[in-house]
Each structure stands twice: as structure tokens, then as C-alpha cells.
Design a protein around this motif. Structure first.
Motif, PDB file in Angstrom:
ATOM      1  N   LEU A  21       3.791  10.985  66.354  1.00 52.40           N
ATOM      2  CA  LEU A  21       2.490  11.453  65.889  1.00 52.40           C
ATOM      3  C   LEU A  21       1.448  10.344  66.011  1.00 52.40           C
ATOM      4  O   LEU A  21       0.281  10.616  66.327  1.00 52.40           O
ATOM      5  CB  LEU A  21       2.587  11.934  64.435  1.00 52.40           C
ATOM      6  CG  LEU A  21       1.288  12.428  63.800  1.00 52.40           C
ATOM      7  CD1 LEU A  21       0.691  13.581  64.604  1.00 52.40           C
ATOM      8  CD2 LEU A  21       1.518  12.849  62.355  1.00 52.40           C
ATOM      9  N   GLU A  22       1.851   9.107  65.789  1.00 50.88           N
ATOM     10  CA  GLU A  22       0.924   7.983  65.931  1.00 50.88           C
ATOM     11  C   GLU A  22       0.512   7.799  67.386  1.00 50.88           C
ATOM     12  O   GLU A  22      -0.649   7.480  67.673  1.00 50.88           O
ATOM     13  CB  GLU A  22       1.560   6.715  65.392  1.00 50.88           C
ATOM     14  CG  GLU A  22       1.831   6.744  63.890  1.00 50.88           C
ATOM     15  CD  GLU A  22       2.557   5.491  63.431  1.00 50.88           C
ATOM     16  OE1 GLU A  22       1.874   4.503  63.112  1.00 50.88           O
ATOM     17  OE2 GLU A  22       3.799   5.508  63.398  1.00 50.88           O
ATOM     18  N   LEU A  23       1.440   7.987  68.306  1.00 51.53           N
ATOM     19  CA  LEU A  23       1.093   7.911  69.726  1.00 51.53           C
ATOM     20  C   LEU A  23       0.140   9.038  70.118  1.00 51.53           C
ATOM     21  O   LEU A  23      -0.784   8.850  70.921  1.00 51.53           O
ATOM     22  CB  LEU A  23       2.363   7.968  70.580  1.00 51.53           C
ATOM     23  CG  LEU A  23       3.339   6.796  70.416  1.00 51.53           C
ATOM     24  CD1 LEU A  23       4.584   7.028  71.268  1.00 51.53           C
ATOM     25  CD2 LEU A  23       2.677   5.484  70.788  1.00 51.53           C
ATOM     26  N   HIS A 199       6.838  -2.182  63.188  1.00 50.48           N
ATOM     27  CA  HIS A 199       5.866  -1.096  63.311  1.00 50.48           C
ATOM     28  C   HIS A 199       4.460  -1.646  63.520  1.00 50.48           C
ATOM     29  O   HIS A 199       3.734  -1.233  64.435  1.00 50.48           O
ATOM     30  CB  HIS A 199       5.908  -0.212  62.064  1.00 50.48           C
ATOM     31  CG  HIS A 199       4.816   0.808  62.010  1.00 50.48           C
ATOM     32  ND1 HIS A 199       3.665   0.631  61.264  1.00 50.48           N
ATOM     33  CD2 HIS A 199       4.678   2.006  62.632  1.00 50.48           C
ATOM     34  CE1 HIS A 199       2.884   1.687  61.422  1.00 50.48           C
ATOM     35  NE2 HIS A 199       3.467   2.523  62.241  1.00 50.48           N
ATOM     36  N   LEU A 200       4.077  -2.605  62.678  1.00 46.94           N
ATOM     37  CA  LEU A 200       2.714  -3.120  62.739  1.00 46.94           C
ATOM     38  C   LEU A 200       2.459  -3.824  64.070  1.00 46.94           C
ATOM     39  O   LEU A 200       1.412  -3.619  64.703  1.00 46.94           O
ATOM     40  CB  LEU A 200       2.473  -4.084  61.571  1.00 46.94           C
ATOM     41  CG  LEU A 200       1.024  -4.295  61.149  1.00 46.94           C
ATOM     42  CD1 LEU A 200       0.398  -2.976  60.715  1.00 46.94           C
ATOM     43  CD2 LEU A 200       0.943  -5.317  60.025  1.00 46.94           C
ATOM     44  N   ALA A 201       3.408  -4.659  64.505  1.00 48.56           N
ATOM     45  CA  ALA A 201       3.240  -5.367  65.770  1.00 48.56           C
ATOM     46  C   ALA A 201       3.172  -4.385  66.938  1.00 48.56           C
ATOM     47  O   ALA A 201       2.338  -4.526  67.845  1.00 48.56           O
ATOM     48  CB  ALA A 201       4.385  -6.356  65.968  1.00 48.56           C
ATOM     49  N   GLU A 202       4.032  -3.396  66.909  1.00 50.12           N
ATOM     50  CA  GLU A 202       4.069  -2.415  67.991  1.00 50.12           C
ATOM     51  C   GLU A 202       2.757  -1.648  68.085  1.00 50.12           C
ATOM     52  O   GLU A 202       2.262  -1.366  69.190  1.00 50.12           O
ATOM     53  CB  GLU A 202       5.229  -1.450  67.761  1.00 50.12           C
ATOM     54  CG  GLU A 202       5.607  -0.631  68.972  1.00 50.12           C
ATOM     55  CD  GLU A 202       6.866   0.180  68.739  1.00 50.12           C
ATOM     56  OE1 GLU A 202       6.864   1.044  67.835  1.00 50.12           O
ATOM     57  OE2 GLU A 202       7.862  -0.066  69.435  1.00 50.12           O
ATOM     58  N   ARG A 203       2.158  -1.332  66.961  1.00 49.31           N
ATOM     59  CA  ARG A 203       0.898  -0.582  66.965  1.00 49.31           C
ATOM     60  C   ARG A 203      -0.220  -1.388  67.621  1.00 49.31           C
ATOM     61  O   ARG A 203      -1.003  -0.868  68.423  1.00 49.31           O
ATOM     62  CB  ARG A 203       0.499  -0.204  65.537  1.00 49.31           C
ATOM     63  CG  ARG A 203       1.440   0.755  64.862  1.00 49.31           C
ATOM     64  CD  ARG A 203       1.511   2.096  65.590  1.00 49.31           C
ATOM     65  NE  ARG A 203       0.296   2.859  65.452  1.00 49.31           N
ATOM     66  CZ  ARG A 203      -0.336   3.475  66.435  1.00 49.31           C
ATOM     67  NH1 ARG A 203       0.134   3.401  67.665  1.00 49.31           N
ATOM     68  NH2 ARG A 203      -1.434   4.163  66.220  1.00 49.31           N
ATOM     69  N   TYR A 204      -0.302  -2.690  67.279  1.00 52.12           N
ATOM     70  CA  TYR A 204      -1.359  -3.508  67.866  1.00 52.12           C
ATOM     71  C   TYR A 204      -1.098  -3.772  69.344  1.00 52.12           C
ATOM     72  O   TYR A 204      -2.043  -3.835  70.143  1.00 52.12           O
ATOM     73  CB  TYR A 204      -1.507  -4.818  67.087  1.00 52.12           C
ATOM     74  CG  TYR A 204      -2.300  -4.620  65.816  1.00 52.12           C
ATOM     75  CD1 TYR A 204      -3.683  -4.524  65.850  1.00 52.12           C
ATOM     76  CD2 TYR A 204      -1.662  -4.484  64.586  1.00 52.12           C
ATOM     77  CE1 TYR A 204      -4.421  -4.309  64.690  1.00 52.12           C
ATOM     78  CE2 TYR A 204      -2.386  -4.265  63.427  1.00 52.12           C
ATOM     79  CZ  TYR A 204      -3.764  -4.182  63.489  1.00 52.12           C
ATOM     80  OH  TYR A 204      -4.496  -3.951  62.339  1.00 52.12           O
ATOM     81  N   GLN A 205       0.149  -3.912  69.719  1.00 59.03           N
ATOM     82  CA  GLN A 205       0.465  -4.064  71.137  1.00 59.03           C
ATOM     83  C   GLN A 205       0.067  -2.806  71.908  1.00 59.03           C
ATOM     84  O   GLN A 205      -0.478  -2.875  73.018  1.00 59.03           O
ATOM     85  CB  GLN A 205       1.962  -4.343  71.308  1.00 59.03           C
ATOM     86  CG  GLN A 205       2.391  -5.716  70.802  1.00 59.03           C
ATOM     87  CD  GLN A 205       3.892  -5.823  70.611  1.00 59.03           C
ATOM     88  OE1 GLN A 205       4.612  -4.820  70.669  1.00 59.03           O
ATOM     89  NE2 GLN A 205       4.383  -7.029  70.361  1.00 59.03           N
ATOM     90  N   GLN A 206       0.314  -1.650  71.309  1.00 60.50           N
ATOM     91  CA  GLN A 206       0.000  -0.392  71.981  1.00 60.50           C
ATOM     92  C   GLN A 206      -1.498  -0.193  72.152  1.00 60.50           C
ATOM     93  O   GLN A 206      -1.963   0.223  73.227  1.00 60.50           O
ATOM     94  CB  GLN A 206       0.612   0.772  71.193  1.00 60.50           C
ATOM     95  CG  GLN A 206       2.119   0.861  71.311  1.00 60.50           C
ATOM     96  CD  GLN A 206       2.753   1.727  70.243  1.00 60.50           C
ATOM     97  OE1 GLN A 206       2.096   2.124  69.276  1.00 60.50           O
ATOM     98  NE2 GLN A 206       4.036   2.016  70.402  1.00 60.50           N
TER      99      GLN A 206
END
Length: 402
Positions: A21-23, A199-206
């Protein structure tokens, strides 16, 4: 379970990766980034550039607050899912209003952002009834009431200059509240919540990679809309090399170590709080470079004006500042190569009026290439001097820094 209701906060040991859902939510950011770079590329005045920057910074706040929201609350909980979908629709509406936010769609832009903040709190607060976690959304709502009022008033005022001033004040309230963890005079600070590093790192990388995708998208669209020529194809190739360098610098540097840094850092809370602002610098820098290359591809042989020079050279400099700050937060050092790169971008600016757009774009890419080459050599030497079993070093502790 709590009184027959499923808890909406993340459970210890639960999902630690990005939810689908975030993607899906991130798809709305594509419209934001594309429309912002397009507005910057067409603006010929500093006021117009400032308006575009404010709009981008506001929509960045939409993404950051939603990412923090899903780091604290589980995207698997139905109320959280409804909030995310509602924010996604609101962000899309704000993006649609972005080109004319300082004209006849000001109220749509400002009131939607206020509604996003208020609606999120009004859904979460009842879901946390009787739990200490309810204090956080209550405080957020108090700060959002102040900023939201300014956003709506600004949208109602017809004067673009006054609207810009009011919205800058509203955005400052939003950014300060988030950065200071929503303090209330006379009340104790909010307790620190346990972030989910992966989760947090992955979101900023994305979101950073998505921003690079916007650079590629707008250059492709710009080239496809014009007759092909040697100058335009060369400018297009130069933009692609710049995009590849912007990716390499992040993916082979501190960006790849973000999760480990958040998990191991002795100052985790500070790193979590500075992450949005550091990535904001890099995202704005990439969008500025994208807007600059749009104009370079359209008119490769023309002489650059001041706004084009600021977009492409200033965008590269902003990226390098953000990238150096990320290195400082993650690895405990400020790379000299990035400082020199910023100085080189500034040094090129006075000569820009005597160059063509294409040469200016080429010079910007050379600056990025020089920084990347120095970092590549430095890393190769560091890897060669490391012990075979040493592996990746953890981030430096403050007491270990020189």
C-alpha cells in the motif's frame, strides 16, 4: 486486542519492510515531482521559482508525515489503510492544483493540506482511546490547527505575494513542529517511539530513486516533444549521465548504509529527525537539475538566463550539500570532494552567461562526475587497506570522531 479493537500501532517483531500500500501511495509522488519540475522549467522569475519550491516542500511534507505515520502505525490495520488512501487522494488533488496554486486554485491546495492533517488525527485519536499513545496525535492536531488555519487563510487571499508569505509561515510551523516533536509549553516532551530501521531506510531510498525516475521521465518527454537534433540528443545523453551519477553517489554511498546507521547509531533519534531534511535537500536538488535539463534539451544552443543557471547548478550544489550531510549523519564524516563540488558549481555560475545551455549542462555533469570519481578512488583505497575479515564498518560514535 484492546477492548475488542485491533491495535493500530506496529507490533514488536511485526512486518519490517515496506507494505505494498505504501508503494501504491508513492505513485502519487510521480505527479508531484513531474509537475514541480515542469513549473520550475517554465518559470522566468525568482518569485515563480520560490512558489514552485514552496509547493514542492509542502508536498514533500505530505510524503514525510505519511512515512512517519506508517512507521508508527501498521499499514495492515484498516483505519491506517483508509488514512493512507485518503492522504493519497489529497496529495493527488494538491498536485493537480500545483501549477495554479498561486492563482485561482490556492484554496484547493491549502485547504487540502490542512484537511489531510486534520483528517489523519481525527481518525487516529479515537482508535487510540484510553492508550498513552493517544497523546502524540493530539499534540500533532494542535500544531496542525495553527498551520492549517494559515494554509486556509493564505488560500483565500488573492494577492500571490501575501499568499506566499502566509504559506511560508504555515510551512515553517509544519516543519518546526515535526522537527521538535510537537512541543507544548508546560508539558513534558513526547516519549521517543521505537522506529523500524529497515522500513524507514527503505522508504527514503525508494523516494530518492523515484525522484531520479522523474528526472529520466521529464527528459524523455521533453526530447520526444521536439524535433531531434545533434544538440538535443547530446543534451539528452548528458542528462542521462547526470542521472546515473546522482544514483551512484547515493546507492554506493551513505544511502546504502542508512538502515544499519539507524539501527546502530548511538544518536538514532537525531538521525531519524534529520533524515527528512537531508533527503529534502537531495530531492529538491534533483528536481532542480531535472528542470534545468528540460530547458537545455529544448534550447541547447541558447545562452542560459539566471533562473536556468540557478536551477541546474544550484540543483547540483543542493544535492551535494544534502549528500555530504547524509555522510556526516551516517558515517561521521563530511567528504571533502562534495565540498569542492559545491564550490566548483558556484565558480561556474559567473561564466554561465557566456556559455550555451548545452555547455552549462555538460559542465554541471562534469562537476558531478569529478565528485563521483574522487569518491570511487577513495573507496577503492579504503577497501584495499581494510583487513580481509573486517567487513563494513559501523557508523562512528560521536566520541570516536576526530
Amino acid at each position: 486486542m484492546d477492548g475488542g479493537r485491533r491495535l493500530i500501532t506496529r507490533e514488536p517483531g511485526g512486518a519490517r519492510r515496506t507494505d505494498l500500500l505504501e508503494l501504491f501511495f508513492d505513485l502519487a509522488a510521480i505527479a508531484t515531482l513531474t509537475l514541480t519540475s515542469g513549473k520550475m522549467a517554465t518559470e522566468q522569475s525568482w518569485t515563480g521559482i520560490a512558489q514552485a519550491l514552496l509547493a514542492l516542500s509542502t508536498l514533500w511534507a505530505v510524503w514525510v508525515t505519511t512515512t512517519s505515520f506508517t512507521d508508527l502505525y501498521s499499514p495492515q490495520a484498516r483505519p491506517v489503510q483508509l488514512v493512507i488512501l485518503g492522504i493519497m487522494f489529497g496529495g493527488m488533488l494538491m498536485s493537480a492544483a500545483l501549477p495554479t496554486a498561486f492563482d485561482n486554485h490556492g484554496l484547493v491546495f491549502g485547504a487540502t493540506w490542512a484537511g489531510i492533517n486534520w483528517g489523519r488525527a481525527l481518525v487516529v485519536i479515537p482508535s487510540l482511546r484510553g492508550r498513552p499513545e493517544q497523546q502524540r496525535p493530539k499534540r500533532v492536531l494542535l500544531w496542525n490547527t495553527v498551520s492549517g488555519t494559515l494554509w486556509i487563510i493564505g488560500g483565500l487571499i488573492p494577492s500571490p505575494g501575501t499568499r506566499l508569505a502566509l504559506w511560508l509561515a504555515a510551512l515553517a510551523v509544519d516543519y518546526l513542529g515535526f522537527g521538535l516533536r510537537f512541543p507544548i509549553p508546560g508539558r513534558p516532551s513526547l516519549p521517543r517511539y521505537d522506529v523500524v530501521p529497515e522500513h524507514l531506510a527503505e522508504r527514503y531510498q525508494q523516494i530518492y530513486v523515484l525522484t531520479l525516475g522523474e528526472l529520466i521521465l521529464v527528459t524523455v518527454l521533453t526530447l520526444s516533444d521536439k524535433p531531434f537534433s545533434a544538440g538535443r540528443i547530446t543534451a539528452f545523453a548528458t542528462a542521462f549521465v547526470a542521472a546515473a551519477l546522482l544514483w551512484w553517489s547515493y546507492a554506493r554511498g551513505a544511502g546504502a548504509r542508512l538502515s544499519t546507521a539507524i539501527e546502530r547509531s548511538p544518536h538514532r533519534e537525531r538521525l531519524v529527525q534529520t533524515n527528512p531534511y537531508v533527503h529534502w535537500l537531495m530531492v529538491v536538488g534533483v528536481v532542480g537539475v531535472a528542470a534545468g535539463f528540460m530547458r537545455v534539451i529544448e534550447h541547447p544552443t541558447q545562452r542560459p538566463d539566471d533562473t536556468l543557471t540557478a536551477l541546474i547548478l544550484g540543483g547540483a550544489a543542493l544535492f551535494l550539500v544534502g549528500r555530504a550531510t547524509l555522510d556526516h549523519e551516517v558515517l561521521g564524516r563530511i567528504p571533502l570532494s562534495h565540498v569542492v563540488g559545491v564550490l566548483a558549481a558556484v565558480a561556474i555560475a559567473p561564466a554561465a552567461p557566456h556559455l550555451s545551455n548545452l555547455v552549462l549542462g555538460f559542465g554541471t555533469t562534469i562537476v558531478l562526475l569529478g565528485v563521483a570519481a574522487v569518491e570511487f578512488v577513495r573507496r577503492q583505497r579504503a577497501d584495499g587497506s581494510a583487513a580481509p575479515d573486517e567487513g563494513e564498518r559501523p557508523p562512528c560514535r560521536p566520541e570516536d570522531r576526530p
